[in-house]
Design a protein around this motif. Sequence first.
Motif, PDB file in Angstrom:
ATOM      1  N   LEU A   1       0.884  -1.153   0.000  1.00 55.57           N
ATOM      2  CA  LEU A   1       0.000   0.000   0.000  1.00 55.57           C
ATOM      3  C   LEU A   1       0.925   1.207   0.000  1.00 55.57           C
ATOM      4  O   LEU A   1       1.530   1.538   1.019  1.00 55.57           O
ATOM      5  CB  LEU A   1      -0.916  -0.003   1.229  1.00 55.57           C
TER       6      LEU A   1
ATOM      7  N   LEU B   1      -2.552   0.628  -4.398  1.00 55.39           N
ATOM      8  CA  LEU B   1      -2.482  -0.757  -3.958  1.00 55.39           C
ATOM      9  C   LEU B   1      -1.706  -1.496  -5.035  1.00 55.39           C
ATOM     10  O   LEU B   1      -2.133  -1.548  -6.195  1.00 55.39           O
ATOM     11  CB  LEU B   1      -3.877  -1.353  -3.780  1.00 55.39           C
TER      12      LEU B   1
ATOM     13  N   LEU C   1      -8.187  -5.511   2.335  1.00 53.51           N
ATOM     14  CA  LEU C   1      -6.752  -5.681   2.080  1.00 53.51           C
ATOM     15  C   LEU C   1      -6.299  -7.109   2.376  1.00 53.51           C
ATOM     16  O   LEU C   1      -5.485  -7.680   1.639  1.00 53.51           O
ATOM     17  CB  LEU C   1      -5.946  -4.667   2.888  1.00 53.51           C
TER      18      LEU C   1
END
Length: 187
Positions: free
Chosen positions: A59, A140, A166
């Motif tokens: 991230l 991402l 996530l």
Amino acid sequence: MRQFLFAMLAVLAVALPGFAGPPGNFVLHDTPVAVPELQFTDAEGKPRSLADFHSKVVLLNVWATWCLPCRKEMPTLDRLQAAMGGDSFEVVALSIDRGGAEAVKKFFAEIGIQHLAIHVDTSGRVGFALATAGLPTTLLIDAQGKEAGRLIGPAEWDAPDTVAFLKSIVEMEENRLAAPGNKEKSL
């Protein structure tokens, strides 16, 4: 197959109310896209790049200490790194402060950031390379180094739905890498 999995995640995020989808305003690509080679430094001034995080889901948060929404979101990224950081996942908070690592160290100390490593691009090239339209901008990046999606603006990265989303991405990447016949090293 991978393109299909990302497309299914995008459909599920919209169609199923119980599915943990990405944060609001997050754009999940149908097919992951290439990320340009990014050069930056760490807290000691050593050269770093996204290649240093190969085989991890990353991230990547581009931010600055003078950006008020960035300052507000940084503790959520710190908590996310504390909860999920490891062999399979990393939050890379990349400051574009011209004051360099010292400005970031001071800011991290002021607000109690303990789990994020310091990464800095004082040149401003990263913002141009990623075509950021504002700060913060968060990408991402999958375990192959491709952009799976992005969000322009702040988010609560440690919110339960976001963490679940996530984790689903990390699990998908772990399964892909563990699949028979995959020649990439696993997470």
